[in-house]
Write an enzyme that holds these catalytic residues in place. Structure first.
Site, short mmCIF file in Angstrom:
data_model
loop_
_atom_site.label_atom_id
_atom_site.label_comp_id
_atom_site.label_asym_id
_atom_site.label_seq_id
_atom_site.Cartn_x
_atom_site.Cartn_y
_atom_site.Cartn_z
N ASP A 46 0.87 -1.17 0.00
CA ASP A 46 0.00 0.00 0.00
C ASP A 46 0.91 1.22 0.00
OD1 ASP A 46 -1.75 2.07 0.42
OD2 ASP A 46 -2.72 1.21 2.19
N TYR A 137 -5.86 16.33 -5.52
CA TYR A 137 -5.20 15.85 -6.72
C TYR A 137 -4.29 16.93 -7.32
CZ TYR A 137 -4.64 13.15 -11.04
OH TYR A 137 -4.13 12.43 -12.10
N ALA A 139 -3.00 19.49 -5.70
CA ALA A 139 -1.88 19.70 -4.78
C ALA A 139 -0.80 18.65 -5.01
CB ALA A 139 -2.37 19.66 -3.34
N ALA A 140 -1.22 17.38 -5.15
CA ALA A 140 -0.26 16.31 -5.34
C ALA A 140 0.44 16.42 -6.69
CB ALA A 140 -0.97 14.96 -5.23
N LYS A 141 -0.33 16.64 -7.75
CA LYS A 141 0.27 16.63 -9.08
C LYS A 141 1.08 17.90 -9.37
CE LYS A 141 -1.10 12.55 -10.40
NZ LYS A 141 -0.11 11.48 -10.60
#
Length: 225
Positions: A46, A137, A139-141
């Site tokens: 995970d 999403y 923020a992450a990308k």
């Protein structure tokens, strides 16, 4: 090209990269929660547990004896307004999409330096163009973009680093969303195999040459530019 570690290699873009590496005569090594295609070596993990992601990376390198590339294709999203997305879900999106990217690459660096291998990170057109109901999403990308550009500067001359920015693809990425967040009937989505081909092109660059960034999308991608 020999051994390539691929996160999220059991489905979507990751599975397309596994197929492309195998077709090219390479050895795909997968980190995922679900098993990849039959016969593909993998470690169950995970990726929201970043220390476990590092351990899985080291295990695959030990099995293979070396690694020539790392492709961080794992990613997911649960769209919704910031106030409506539970905190643990929001955090998990950022962890899997961004923090696990850094964790896997960090663990692979010693082996990649020995092989003068390559890293390909996977952002999104929503990593360069923000939209509503996608704060986690985006923020992450967006983070993957900044991380990869900094990593490329840090590793220049030692390890090739490429940022891939794909548009929407024909995968199961959208399957579990509310209908309002699914591509409409007129949406044009790209074949993930095309993005996988671009990733292999980046990994095959000769020493001294690097493909820094590529946007790979359907010609009528609505989220780019």
């Amino acid at each position: 090209m020999d051994a390539v570690i691929i996160t999220g290699g059991s489905s979507g873009l990751g599975a397309a990269v596994v197929a492309a590496v195998g077709k090219a005569g390479g050895r795909p090594l997968v980190i995922d929660r679900q098993p990849p295609a039959d016969g593909v070596e993998w470690v169950e993990c995970d990726l929201a547990d970043t220390r476990a992601a590092e351990a899985a990376t080291r295990e695959l390198i030990e099995r293979a004896g070396t690694v020539d590339g790392v492709v961080t294709a794992a990613g997911f999203d649960v769209p919704g307004a910031l106030a409506d997305v539970p905190g643990e879900v929001w955090d998990r999106i950022v962890t899997v999409d961004l923090l696990a990217t850094a964790a896997v690459i960090r663990a692979a660096l010693p082996a990649l330096e020995l092989s003068h291998g390559g890293v390909v990170t996977v952002s999104s057109t929503l990593g360069i163009k923000a939209v509503g109901d996608a704060t986690a999403y985006c923020a992450a990308k967006f983070g993957v973009v900044g991380f990869t550009r900094a990593l490329a500067a840090e590793l220049a001359g030692r390890i090739g680093v490429t940022l891939i920015i794909p548009g929407g693809m024909r995968t199961r990425f959208f399957d579990e969303r509310d209908d309002r967040y699914k591509p409409g009937p007129d949406a044009v989505l790209n074949d993930p195999a095309h993005v996988a081909d671009a990733i292999l092109f980046a990994l095959r660059q000769p020493p001294g040459s690097a493909v820094r960034e590529m946007v790979v999308a359907a010609e009528r991608e609505s989220s780019y530019p």
